[in-house]
Design a protein around this motif. Structure first.
Motif, PDB file in Angstrom:
ATOM      1  N   SER A  11       0.808  -1.218   0.000  1.00  0.00           N
ATOM      2  CA  SER A  11       0.000   0.000   0.000  1.00  0.00           C
ATOM      3  C   SER A  11       0.841   1.267   0.000  1.00  0.00           C
ATOM      4  N   GLU A  12       2.164   1.135   0.227  1.00  0.00           N
ATOM      5  CA  GLU A  12       3.061   2.285   0.264  1.00  0.00           C
ATOM      6  C   GLU A  12       3.877   2.441  -1.007  1.00  0.00           C
ATOM      7  N   GLU A  17       6.666  -0.643  -7.866  1.00  0.00           N
ATOM      8  CA  GLU A  17       6.854  -1.394  -6.624  1.00  0.00           C
ATOM      9  C   GLU A  17       7.937  -0.771  -5.752  1.00  0.00           C
ATOM     10  N   LEU A  18       8.047   0.566  -5.814  1.00  0.00           N
ATOM     11  CA  LEU A  18       8.988   1.317  -4.995  1.00  0.00           C
ATOM     12  C   LEU A  18       8.229   2.144  -3.969  1.00  0.00           C
ATOM     13  N   PRO A  66      13.414   2.419  -1.470  1.00  0.00           N
ATOM     14  CA  PRO A  66      13.265   1.020  -1.064  1.00  0.00           C
ATOM     15  C   PRO A  66      12.190   0.314  -1.890  1.00  0.00           C
ATOM     16  N   LYS A  67      12.363  -0.994  -2.035  1.00  0.00           N
ATOM     17  CA  LYS A  67      11.441  -1.801  -2.835  1.00  0.00           C
ATOM     18  C   LYS A  67      10.417  -2.500  -1.940  1.00  0.00           C
ATOM     19  N   LEU A  68       9.357  -2.941  -2.575  1.00  0.00           N
ATOM     20  CA  LEU A  68       8.327  -3.708  -1.890  1.00  0.00           C
ATOM     21  C   LEU A  68       8.954  -4.843  -1.083  1.00  0.00           C
ATOM     22  N   GLY A  69       8.620  -4.917   0.189  1.00  0.00           N
ATOM     23  CA  GLY A  69       9.108  -5.989   1.048  1.00  0.00           C
ATOM     24  C   GLY A  69      10.427  -5.717   1.728  1.00  0.00           C
ATOM     25  N   ASP A  70      11.135  -4.662   1.329  1.00  0.00           N
ATOM     26  CA  ASP A  70      12.414  -4.347   1.963  1.00  0.00           C
ATOM     27  C   ASP A  70      12.217  -4.046   3.445  1.00  0.00           C
ATOM     28  N   ALA A 183       4.331  11.374 -14.661  1.00  0.00           N
ATOM     29  CA  ALA A 183       4.285  10.005 -14.146  1.00  0.00           C
ATOM     30  C   ALA A 183       5.683   9.451 -13.926  1.00  0.00           C
ATOM     31  N   GLU A 184       5.872   8.833 -12.763  1.00  0.00           N
ATOM     32  CA  GLU A 184       7.092   8.135 -12.386  1.00  0.00           C
ATOM     33  C   GLU A 184       8.336   9.024 -12.447  1.00  0.00           C
TER      34      GLU A 184
END
Length: 236
Positions: A11-12, A17-18, A66-70, A183-184
């Motif tokens: 959700s962050e 996926e960053l 940071p990446k998803l799950g880090d 975007a991005e």
């Protein structure tokens, strides 16, 4: 240094996926709040004392998102008091020790009855143990927004923008401004200068100016008085 550990949640993150810049801002703000609560200098203490810390300026530098799950460690420490001003640094480190982001913030202590600046109390200066300031390039507090750029569609402050001080929370100005970036966009530094409090029902008129890897979003009222000026610097 006060710190807490977390893990980057889905959700962050954004479409890459960053961890988003807005989420980094939230983490830093929350970390300072957690420290104040543990020291007994948090929201209830300030309310009883008829005081509030108002953020005057942010400078957030992002080396890498940071990446998803880090796994991450978020830390903060005050490094100075000067009259009614308080100065604080923040860091975000990945679990392998790599520093991902860091920040400087300038805070102003206000008397909520008179809405005038007041000096930090003795209890504050005793409990907030000062550290050496973070070695970083410190940008000026004020942001040059002489060219306001293109006016965009106005919008109204909603109840979910407010915090316990009953005004628009610091982080919401960032979330509002990010919407006007391409975007991005890979933002390597964000600066925010807070000028005026916005309250429920206020109309916010955005102005967007674009330069070389620099975007300045000025959030104003109908009278063109700025609530906040947000500068994003893109990575070359």
């Amino acid at each position: 240094m006060y710190s807490f550990q977390s893990r980057v949640r889905y959700s962050e993150t954004d479409g890459r996926e960053l961890l988003t810049l807005s989420a980094i801002t939230d983490y830093f703000q929350d970390c300072g709040t957690f420290q104040s609560e543990e020291l007994g200098l948090g929201v209830k203490y300030l309310q009883r004392s008829h005081m509030a810390w108002m953020l005057s300026a942010w400078q957030i530098v992002v080396e890498e998102y940071p990446k998803l799950g880090d796994g991450i460690t978020v830390g903060t420490f005050p490094y100075g008091f000067k009259g009614f001003m308080g100065y604080r640094n923040y860091v975000m480190d990945r679990e392998d020790g790599k520093r991902m982001a860091y920040a400087n913030a300038v805070w102003t202590l206000l008397d909520t009855d008179t809405v005038r600046p007041v000096r930090a109390t003795q209890e504050m200066t005793e409990k907030y143990v000062l550290s050496e300031k973070l070695p970083m390039t410190y940008a000026p507090r004020k942001i040059d927004n002489a060219v306001r750029g293109e006016q965009r569609e106005a919008f109204r402050v909603q109840f979910y923008h407010l915090d316990s001080n009953h005004h628009v929370n610091n982080a919401w100005y960032v979330k509002m401004a990010v919407c006007f970036l391409p975007a991005e966009t890979d933002v390597c530094q964000m600066r925010v200068e807070y000028k005026k409090q916005a309250f429920l029902g206020d109309v916010i008129v955005p102005y967007v100016a674009v330069g070389d890897n620099r975007y300045v979003i000025t959030l104003c009222n109908r009278q063109e008085e700025a609530f906040a000026v947000i500068e994003f610097t893109g990575r070359a």
